[in-house]
Write an enzyme that holds these catalytic residues in place. Structure first.
Site, mmCIF file in Angstrom:
data_model
loop_
_atom_site.group_PDB
_atom_site.id
_atom_site.type_symbol
_atom_site.label_atom_id
_atom_site.label_comp_id
_atom_site.label_asym_id
_atom_site.label_seq_id
_atom_site.Cartn_x
_atom_site.Cartn_y
_atom_site.Cartn_z
ATOM 1 N N HIS A 157 -3.631 -5.804 0.989
ATOM 2 C CA HIS A 157 -3.253 -6.167 2.517
ATOM 3 C C HIS A 157 -3.787 -7.778 2.791
ATOM 4 O O HIS A 157 -4.743 -8.053 2.310
ATOM 5 C CB HIS A 157 -4.133 -5.082 3.449
ATOM 6 C CG HIS A 157 -3.466 -3.668 3.573
ATOM 7 N ND1 HIS A 157 -2.255 -3.393 4.040
ATOM 8 C CD2 HIS A 157 -3.939 -2.588 3.145
ATOM 9 C CE1 HIS A 157 -2.185 -2.348 3.959
ATOM 10 N NE2 HIS A 157 -3.056 -1.577 3.344
ATOM 11 N N CYS A 169 0.761 -1.302 -0.049
ATOM 12 C CA CYS A 169 -0.131 0.098 -0.059
ATOM 13 C C CYS A 169 0.886 1.121 -0.001
ATOM 14 O O CYS A 169 1.732 1.706 -0.879
ATOM 15 C CB CYS A 169 -0.967 -0.088 1.135
ATOM 16 S SG CYS A 169 -2.447 1.056 0.914
#
Length: 481
Positions: free
Chosen positions: A426, A329
């Site tokens: 994630h 991310c």
């Protein structure tokens, strides 16, 4: 409602354990936290985000997580300001002083979410935030006594004996609270006790005598609780068990605004892996097989901190030695050529150079993407994960995709030699298939852990522990269930 004498006294795990215990008893249970401050968030089935602790509590109650379980989520972006998420969606940003004026306006949303959960459950387990005794923040409070009073919810106060001074912290809370607030507290729990419980019997009695609150349990320290994700960044600072059998080291620079750090938990669970959390002032270890750049709530600011520590130099040396790098991310965004924030979403508008290890550029703009995904990495290994980010990342490096998302297409990017890659996914390592593939790739052998099964076993162990040491029937009576 379970409030604490301070942060990290065990509120989140006690609520999770009670949720599993009451669900096992046959009750319909919902967790609820009016206001949470955490950059460790989870995507909900209704397309929003909540604190990851509430997602774990929902799992303990065997229900899907909902935005109504944590209607106000504050995600710190700096030492003095935070993003405000209301019922799963970004509401705005505010400095700490500004938020004090905003928070009373959020009470209607908090009470609406609470009413929804009450209507669908036998019991709602409410978790407070921080300390019940923060009387300096009492005006307009929606997290502790302000909510308890508005919703007419009885309170049980939790103290942590492991940090010392638990008698003073419980009795002192009674002393500083306004009488009408103190009257909401019906009982107390003492958590993380070590030793012979008989030695603290007089202490429990003295707390009850001085406060007038009912003793609801003395909870011994439970090592299995360490197998469950920590609620916030305090969990990053605790000691890690030694791993004499570890075959590889994975280095993770700990940035000031780190987000979704529970991405590391499944790796911690592997006996063959030593996850080295690199603190400010330390160098990235030269013998690491993999460096992970974790998520960040303020990517540009954290990138500046990364450089100020000299970690950019360490990382370049790691890559020259043939070491692998994975950006998650915000970490993925840092690995590119540049990051632009034209609208000032994360801080002052501007553009900065990235680390230049992947040929991509990121613009922080557009709607926040909150979605569960499935797919497979470029080597064909499947995974289930979730995305939670703002920004669009494009460039030649995208032609070397990290993964392919089912129903969507290519995701992430890699360097020309494939040693440096980045992704918005994630939760990769929580998928046993994906984690096993990484361990094999790094030379750590095969995975020895069924991670999700381990979380379930830890929740069951926590529930059984609380059944033994907490007067759960009295809690239900206090709650009028």
């Amino acid at each position: 409602m379970f409030q604490g004498t301070g942060s990290d006294v065990g509120k989140s795990l006690i609520v999770a354990g009670l949720a599993r215990a009451l669900t096992t008893r046959g009750l319909s249970v919902r967790p609820f936290k009016p206001q949470n401050m955490s950059n460790n968030a989870a995507v909900t089935c209704d397309g929003g985000e909540i604190g990851r602790a509430q997602a774990l509590q929902a799992r303990a109650a065997r229900v899907a997580p909902s935005v109504h379980m944590n209607p106000v989520l504050l995600k710190p972006q700096s030492e003095i300001g935070a993003q405000i998420v209301v019922q799963g969606r970004v509401h705005g940003t505010a400095r700490a002083a500004e938020y004090q004026a905003i928070k009373p306006t959020l009470m209607p949303a908090v009470l609406e979410s609470f009413a929804r959960l009450k209507a669908e459950a036998d019991v709602v387990l409410v978790e407070g935030a921080g300390s019940a005794s923060e009387i300096n923040l009492r005006a307009g409070d929606i997290a502790n006594m302000g909510f308890a009073r508005a919703a007419d919810v009885p309170v049980v106060l939790i103290g942590d004996i492991d940090r010392g001074g638990v008698i003073a912290s419980l009795v002192g809370t009674k002393a500083v609270l306004p009488p009408d607030d103190a009257a909401m507290i019906r009982g107390f729990l003492v958590n993380r006790f070590r030793g012979d419980p008989a030695l603290f019997a007089s202490g429990m009695a003295e707390i009850a005598r001085r406060t007038g609150w009912e003793e609801c349990g003395l909870i011994p320290y439970l090592s299995d609780a360490a197998r469950l994700p920590a609620e916030d960044a305090l969990g990053l600072s605790g000691p890690r068990p030694e791993k004499p059998g570890a075959r590889i080291r994975i280095a993770v620079p700990i940035l000031p605004r780190i987000a979704n750090f529970d991405d590391l938990d499944p790796l911690d669970a592997e006996p063959s892996v030593e996850v080295v959390r690199v603190r400010p002032g330390q160098a990235l270890p030269g013998d690491a097989a993999l460096v992970i750049l974790p998520g960040s709530k303020s990517t540009i600011a954290d990138l500046a901190d990364f450089r100020s520590q000299g970690w950019d130099i360490d990382l370049a040396a790691h890559v020259r030695r043939g070491g692998r790098v994975l950006g998650l991310c915000g970490g993925y965004q840092m690995l590119g050529r540049s990051i632009a924030d034209p609208d000032g979403i994360e801080g002052p508008p501007g553009r900065v150079d990235g680390l230049g290890l992947i040929e991509v550029e990121t613009v922080l703009a557009g709607a926040k993407r909150l979605v569960a995904v499935t797919g497979a990495t470029a080597d064909g290994v499947p995974f289930s994960a979730y995305e939670m980010h703002m920004g669009v990342t494009e460039g030649p490096g995208r032609a070397r995709a990290f993964a392919r998302i089912d129903g969507e297409g290519d995701e992430g990017a890699a360097s020309a030699d494939g040693l440096v890659c980045g992704t918005y996914a994630h939760g990769l390592f929580a998928d046993d298939r994906q984690r096993a593939a990484w361990l094999a790739r790094l030379g750590a052998g095969t995975s020895a852990v069924a991670y999700e099964a381990g979380v379930e076993a830890a929740l069951d162990a926590l529930a059984a522990h609380l059944e033994r040491h907490v007067r759960i029937d009295r809690l239900l009576a206090i709650a009028s269930v």
